[in-house]
Design a protein around this motif. Structure first.
Motif, PDB file in Angstrom:
ATOM      1  N   THR A  51      -5.916  -4.388  -5.618  1.00  0.00           N
ATOM      2  CA  THR A  51      -6.394  -3.003  -5.256  1.00  0.00           C
ATOM      3  C   THR A  51      -6.896  -2.150  -6.559  1.00  0.00           C
ATOM      4  N   ALA A 109      -1.828   6.025  -8.680  1.00  0.00           N
ATOM      5  CA  ALA A 109      -0.693   4.963  -8.346  1.00  0.00           C
ATOM      6  C   ALA A 109       0.353   5.365  -7.322  1.00  0.00           C
ATOM      7  N   LEU A 110       0.776   4.778  -6.297  1.00  0.00           N
ATOM      8  CA  LEU A 110       1.460   5.236  -5.207  1.00  0.00           C
ATOM      9  C   LEU A 110       3.123   4.141  -5.194  1.00  0.00           C
ATOM     10  N   TYR A 111       4.107   4.796  -5.077  1.00  0.00           N
ATOM     11  CA  TYR A 111       5.270   4.010  -4.970  1.00  0.00           C
ATOM     12  C   TYR A 111       6.112   4.673  -3.855  1.00  0.00           C
ATOM     13  N   ALA A 170       3.395   2.841   5.884  1.00  0.00           N
ATOM     14  CA  ALA A 170       2.262   2.875   5.207  1.00  0.00           C
ATOM     15  C   ALA A 170       2.204   4.325   4.483  1.00  0.00           C
ATOM     16  N   CYS A 171       1.852   4.679   3.131  1.00  0.00           N
ATOM     17  CA  CYS A 171       1.846   5.811   2.531  1.00  0.00           C
ATOM     18  C   CYS A 171       0.486   5.688   2.210  1.00  0.00           C
ATOM     19  N   SER A 172      -0.423   6.991   2.360  1.00  0.00           N
ATOM     20  CA  SER A 172      -1.665   7.079   1.927  1.00  0.00           C
ATOM     21  C   SER A 172      -1.892   8.473   1.327  1.00  0.00           C
ATOM     22  N   HIS A 194      -5.894   6.056  -0.978  1.00  0.00           N
ATOM     23  CA  HIS A 194      -5.296   4.905  -1.445  1.00  0.00           C
ATOM     24  C   HIS A 194      -4.141   4.793  -0.521  1.00  0.00           C
ATOM     25  N   THR A 195      -3.563   3.407  -0.392  1.00  0.00           N
ATOM     26  CA  THR A 195      -2.544   3.099   0.578  1.00  0.00           C
ATOM     27  C   THR A 195      -1.650   2.234  -0.079  1.00  0.00           C
ATOM     28  N   GLN A 196      -0.297   2.404   0.125  1.00  0.00           N
ATOM     29  CA  GLN A 196       0.695   1.455  -0.251  1.00  0.00           C
ATOM     30  C   GLN A 196       1.500   1.018   1.012  1.00  0.00           C
ATOM     31  N   THR A 197       1.996  -0.049   1.230  1.00  0.00           N
ATOM     32  CA  THR A 197       2.861  -0.448   2.168  1.00  0.00           C
ATOM     33  C   THR A 197       3.907  -1.193   2.205  1.00  0.00           C
ATOM     34  N   VAL A 198       5.279  -0.560   2.502  1.00  0.00           N
ATOM     35  CA  VAL A 198       6.407  -1.324   2.354  1.00  0.00           C
ATOM     36  C   VAL A 198       7.089  -1.360   3.826  1.00  0.00           C
TER      37      VAL A 198
END
Length: 772
Positions: free
Chosen positions: A328, A336-338, A417-419, A423-427
């Motif tokens: 990514t 940057a996503l967390y 999923a966080c957008s 940009h997306t980060q998935t946990v």
């Protein structure tokens, strides 16, 4: 005299009557038991089935189930079974039977003949290793249960030109997802496949049930990618293999791509290999590798709506190597996503709390986003939406929220999923049914720490949740011992090491039962069995007691408890200022005495010794070269230095005693450079040593690369928040010393990786350092 005799007779009679009464009471209380014996056979062949599983389950809820495995004649035996009604069930690898109700009678033998019905025929194709050299015989494994005695193996070679022209769309999916399947119709209709070749194989490795797992060696093939089908009658198994003489290693940071191509057998770099990138369904050909086997260029952006993973190829002649890339993009101005949930697992109906943090990367620092909102979407494993919401960022660049799982929520894994700003980060988290246990067991240690050699008594307590003790519970226990490392001043001052998550080796095990108070006690000496000092292994130990308690009804509960066994009342830390020096240069060391509450110990007398390590026939010995007495100051610190005169490895030892006379030791090592090989040293496949742990911007780091492989070419990369630098390194000897500059851009830390290709493996090691 007759009076005495009369009294004696009455005493004897009373004793006999009392014994008979006790015996009768015991017999009345004794559980009536019976025996179940039987044989398991195949209904279609009548032959016995060895190693079949047999389960005996009581109909009473408080009964205890039993299981056994049949012998080579299909026989099994259950003895001492409480009388009552049971269900018996058996299955083999490909045979099964419905549950059968039986009655176990007191003192009786129940003889059974369990006839198992064969499963439907099946065929699986397993390919444990997918990459083969052109001179190798590709190996596949057939796993099946079929009537036919012959299998047909078909190889469909993928045409290289059509592969890279976009005419192999279903093949791209197979390469992206190695466990995906394809159909015969796709094979017949694909224009990217060349004419197939066939090989017939006899099936000879059947077991007693008629099933088989048979390895098949194919003939050596020309370089290329092949789709493989195995056919037995109407059944088929499918997979793919790669025949290639080159390997590919890639490093990405979203914007930049580094590709390294080397020969799979010798590890020599491959110059002029073409690098191609498949993003979505479109290929780009950015360039060729240079004389070091390295290509550096821009990475291809992801295509919206297409798979999130790219395929990166390298080609030389007919040899093709490829890797899957999930990178990514993260760079200046990019977020940057967390995001995380409060727990990893939930029950239906519970609340799920989540929190997210957003930052923008600017240079080598993060900055807060000005404004914006994050979008949350939750789906179950089938892709069914479960929740969605939008959350404005706080002034701290964070957000949080919660949602309730429905009472009817399906079990399994969920994705969150966080957008933010595209940009997306998935946990992920899990949803599972839960049945509250009826009792709990605990393990309590007498204290947090002890000194090695002390006798420790771990207290076990088992109690039902309504408060009553669990009387007569069987407690199976194991005592584990693992090394424990104490690092004062770190973020986790009592971080322990136990074989990366393991409790260590078992030093004691056994069984006992809880008393009328539901308690038991496990005594053990807090002492490792091995003589650790011989191998420089003097360290603290972590002892863990793990128990499984089984109450009379057969239900189980587990628990663990740990205690740290130290060398003494304080710890000695011995640390070199530099891990490498040249002959004649002073080697300086920091010595610290500190207790386990991180308080310094002043006025401690310590003996520090420096010894040169010698190797002879694989055994280590030590030649003392320097010895000094040091005294710790008010901060618990002292210093030691010496000038090694010869190249090689040196061991440093610091030793002292606490107020109770316990001996405490610490060890460390340094390398003295000056040779390309140290005779007798047991060189590993690869070892990377930095001369320091912390560098100032502008310094030069010395890197020692040790490897038992001489005349290899290795890839060296420096990585952090991006790919900083890379180059090839020639390992002319078993010890190679190189230098790399450390600019300010490497802050706050960097990772230096070294790796080389050998026998189709990429062997790598990484060292980390801080820049401050």
């Amino acid at each position: 005299m007759p009076r005495i005799s009369f009294s004696g007779r009455w005493i004897i009679m009373l004793a006999v009557i009392w014994c008979l009464a006790v015996l009768g009471l015991a017999m009345a209380q004794e559980t009536p038991v019976g025996t179940v014996e039987g044989r398991v056979t195949s209904s279609d062949t009548g032959r016995p089935i060895a190693q079949a599983n047999v389960w005996l389950s009581p109909e009473k809820e408080d009964g205890v189930s039993k299981n056994a495995q049949t012998d080579e004649n299909g026989g099994f035996l259950f003895s001492g079974i409480p009388a009552g009604s049971y269900t018996i069930h058996s299955s083999g690898r490909v045979h099964n039977m419905p549950p059968l109700k039986i009655t176990v009678r007191e003192g009786k033998l129940e003889k059974l003949n369990l006839s198992l019905k064969a499963a439907q025929p099946f065929l699986n194709l397993y390919i444990p290793q997918r990459t083969f050299l052109s001179q190798e015989k590709p190996k596949i494994v057939l796993d099946g249960f079929t009537m036919s005695e012959e299998a047909v193996i078909t190889l469909h070679k993928v045409n290289k030109d059509k592969l890279f022209s976009g005419e192999a769309k279903f093949i791209y999916k197979i390469l992206r997802e190695p466990w995906s399947t394809f159909t015969r119709q796709q094979l017949l209709n694909s224009p990217a496949l060349e004419a197939p070749t066939y090989k017939k194989v006899k099936i000879t490795k059947r077991d007693c049930e008629g099933a088989y797992q048979q390895q098949i060696a194919l003939d050596p093939q020309e370089a290329g990618i092949y789709l493989v089908t195995a056919s037995v009658g109407q059944l088929e198994g499918m997979g793919w293999i790669e025949v290639s003489n080159i390997g590919l290693v890639t490093k990405e940071n979203g914007r930049d791509l580094m590709a390294y191509v080397a020969k799979l057998d010798s590890g020599e770099p491959v110059a002029g290999a073409a690098v191609k990138i498949l993003s979505g369904q479109k290929f780009t050909s950015p360039g060729l590798t240079n004389g070091e086997g390295i290509y550096k260029g821009r990475s291809t952006p992801l295509v919206p709506g297409e798979p999130e993973n790219r395929l990166i190829f390298a080609c030389q002649g007919d040899s093709i190597a490829f890797v899957t890339s999930y990178t990514t993009e993260l760079g200046d101005g990019k977020p940057a996503l967390y995001v995380y949930t409060d727990r990893p697992i939930y029950r239906p109906g519970q609340l799920v709390y989540f929190k997210g943090i957003v930052r923008h990367l600017s240079g080598d620092t993060y900055r807060l986003p000005q404004q914006g909102e994050a979008r949350i979407q939750v789906q179950d494993r089938r892709g069914t939406p479960g929740y969605s919401g939008r959350f404005p960022l706080t002034r701290f660049g964070s957000f949080h929220g919660q949602f309730a799982l429905p009472e009817y929520a399906s079990t399994g894994e969920y994705s969150l999923a966080c957008s933010f700003a595209g940009h997306t980060q998935t946990v992920s988290f899990a949803v599972a049914e839960y049945r509250k246990p009826e009792f709990a067991v605990t393990v309590e240690m007498p204290k947090k720490r002890c000194v090695q050699g002390e006798m420790v008594k771990a207290k076990i307590q088992a109690a039902y949740y309504f408060g009553a003790p669990v009387v007569g519970a069987e407690v199976r226990y194991q005592v584990f011992c693992a090394d424990y490392w104490f690092w004062p001043g770190e973020e986790e001052p009592e971080w322990g090491y136990g074989d990366y998550g393991s409790n260590g080796a078992v030093v004691l095990e056994g069984k006992l039962r809880t008393n009328t108070a539901g308690a038991a006690e496990i005594p053990f000496p807090a002492q490792a069995k091995q003589a650790a000092e011989k191998n420089n292994g003097v360290t603290d130990r972590k002892f863990t007691v793990s128990v499984v308690a089984t109450e009379p009804g057969g239900r189980e509960a587990t628990a663990e408890g740990s205690i740290i066994a130290t060398q003494g009342e304080f710890k000695i830390c011995l640390e070199p200022e530099q891990s490498m020096v040249a002959p004649g240069e002073p080697a300086r060391f920091k010595v610290t005495a500190i207790d386990y509450e991180s308080r310094p110990r002043s006025g401690v007398k310590l003996t520090v010794e420096a010894s040169q390590v010698r190797w002879r026939e694989g055994e280590e010995s030590y030649v003392k070269v320097e010895r000094a007495m040091v005294l710790t100051d008010a901060d618990g610190r002292a210093g030691f230095k010496f000038k090694p005169s010869e190249p090689g490895s040196y061991r440093l030892q610091a030793a002292g005693r606490d107020e109770k006379g316990n001996q405490i030791k610490a060890f460390t090592w340094i390398w003295v450079t000056g040779r390309d090989e140290f005779s007798g040293y047991r060189y590993p496949e690869l070892e990377v040593i930095l001369d320091k742990k912390v560098y100032a911007p502008g310094e030069v780091a010395k890197v020692l690369i040790n490897s038992k492989e001489k005349d290899r070419t290795a890839l060296l990369t420096v990585e952090g928040r991006q790919l900083f630098a890379f180059r090839s390194v020639k390992l002319t000897g078993k010890s190679t010393l190189i230098e790399i500059p450390v600019p300010s851009e490497y802050r706050p830390n960097f990772y230096l990786s070294v790796g080389y290709v050998k026998d189709k493996r990429f062997i790598s090691q990484t060292a980390e350092a801080k820049v401050s």
